[in-house]
Scaffold this active site. Sequence first.
Site, mmCIF file in Angstrom:
data_model
loop_
_atom_site.group_PDB
_atom_site.id
_atom_site.type_symbol
_atom_site.label_atom_id
_atom_site.label_comp_id
_atom_site.label_asym_id
_atom_site.label_seq_id
_atom_site.Cartn_x
_atom_site.Cartn_y
_atom_site.Cartn_z
ATOM 1 N NE ARG A 63 -3.796 -0.766 1.571
ATOM 2 C CZ ARG A 63 -3.816 -1.880 2.307
ATOM 3 N NH1 ARG A 63 -3.342 -1.885 3.530
ATOM 4 N NH2 ARG A 63 -4.328 -2.981 1.817
ATOM 5 C CG HIS A 67 -1.359 5.196 0.012
ATOM 6 N ND1 HIS A 67 -2.075 5.684 1.082
ATOM 7 C CD2 HIS A 67 -2.137 4.219 -0.529
ATOM 8 C CE1 HIS A 67 -3.228 5.038 1.188
ATOM 9 N NE2 HIS A 67 -3.278 4.138 0.223
ATOM 10 C CG ASN A 95 -0.933 8.442 3.313
ATOM 11 O OD1 ASN A 95 -1.372 7.523 2.639
ATOM 12 N ND2 ASN A 95 -0.361 9.506 2.773
ATOM 13 C CG HIS A 194 -8.494 -3.321 -1.151
ATOM 14 N ND1 HIS A 194 -9.588 -2.535 -1.449
ATOM 15 C CD2 HIS A 194 -7.450 -2.459 -0.973
ATOM 16 C CE1 HIS A 194 -9.220 -1.264 -1.469
ATOM 17 N NE2 HIS A 194 -7.936 -1.201 -1.187
#
Length: 327
Positions: A63, A67, A95, A194
Amino acid sequence: MSPKKLTCACLAFFLVSCQFIRLEAQLEVGYYDTSCGMAESIVKDEVREGFMRDSGLAAGLVRMHFHDCFVRGCDGSVLIDSTPSNTAEKDAPPNSPSLRGFEIIDNAKARLESVCQGIVSCADIIAFAARDSTVLTRGLGWDVPAGRRDGRVSLASEASANLPGPRFNLNQLTQSFAGKGLTQEEMVTLSGAHTIGRSHCTSFSARLFGFNTTLGQDPTLDASYADQLRQQCPQGNTNPNLVVPMDPSSPTLMDTGYYMDVQANQGLFTSDQALLTDAATVNQVSQYAMNTFLWQSKFADAMVKMGYTGVLTGDDGEIRTDCRKIN
């Protein structure tokens, strides 16, 4: 054409061709082979050690790469700490406190600086760590094109503006990814990340309580799954650290359980369930649910492509000595 004109035309073509090759070669697999041959193995060692202590860190590192790339490009700006005069990306609501694994990047960087001072960028460390985390969770690995340099700017406001949210509908998701040069198909593919990791209750609680003026619960959410989530995330809960797995059946495996969940109306986020609102994305979800290798291979390809987003190379940016602050 005269010999002189032919020579000039050939020279012009050669120069344009060289420029094209140079642009295409901004990142390359094996970038550190001669300058710091241990770079990728050192990162892999640190990721493995962190994973052995806490398997959930793998999801955090995958992730983190996502990001990072969606805000200012893949430049390591997500690693920069806030200062009294600036709130950095890592402390933006999308975040904090959801991103994990910063200490893994710190450990890898410290080891790399001890053997290859000023050579390996923080942005590349994140990219390597995301690949290694995928492999540790039984996904397919990929060759990571490297050569990124680190950015010098990190703003919380840009993270909030650029990262797709858990309440996005399909059109919003598609536009968000398109803004980074990624297709709708690649959006559906990358959403499969996910399948590992966990989420804070606050990211989906609106689907459980007071969904709208007439419905208490999101009608697209499976009723039994909603009951389970309400037990795990009770209404009025004030614990900011309360989390649930995003794919309850296999939260530490890079498998296609996520797509099966979505098919069963058990996608955790609104953005997950949004994949069933269009015929093309429904078909893609179905294909991935039935074929793990297809999704894993497509995921690897999409991660490579995402890793090119807005990269800094050449004389742009810097190679940070400490990933948490600019030089």
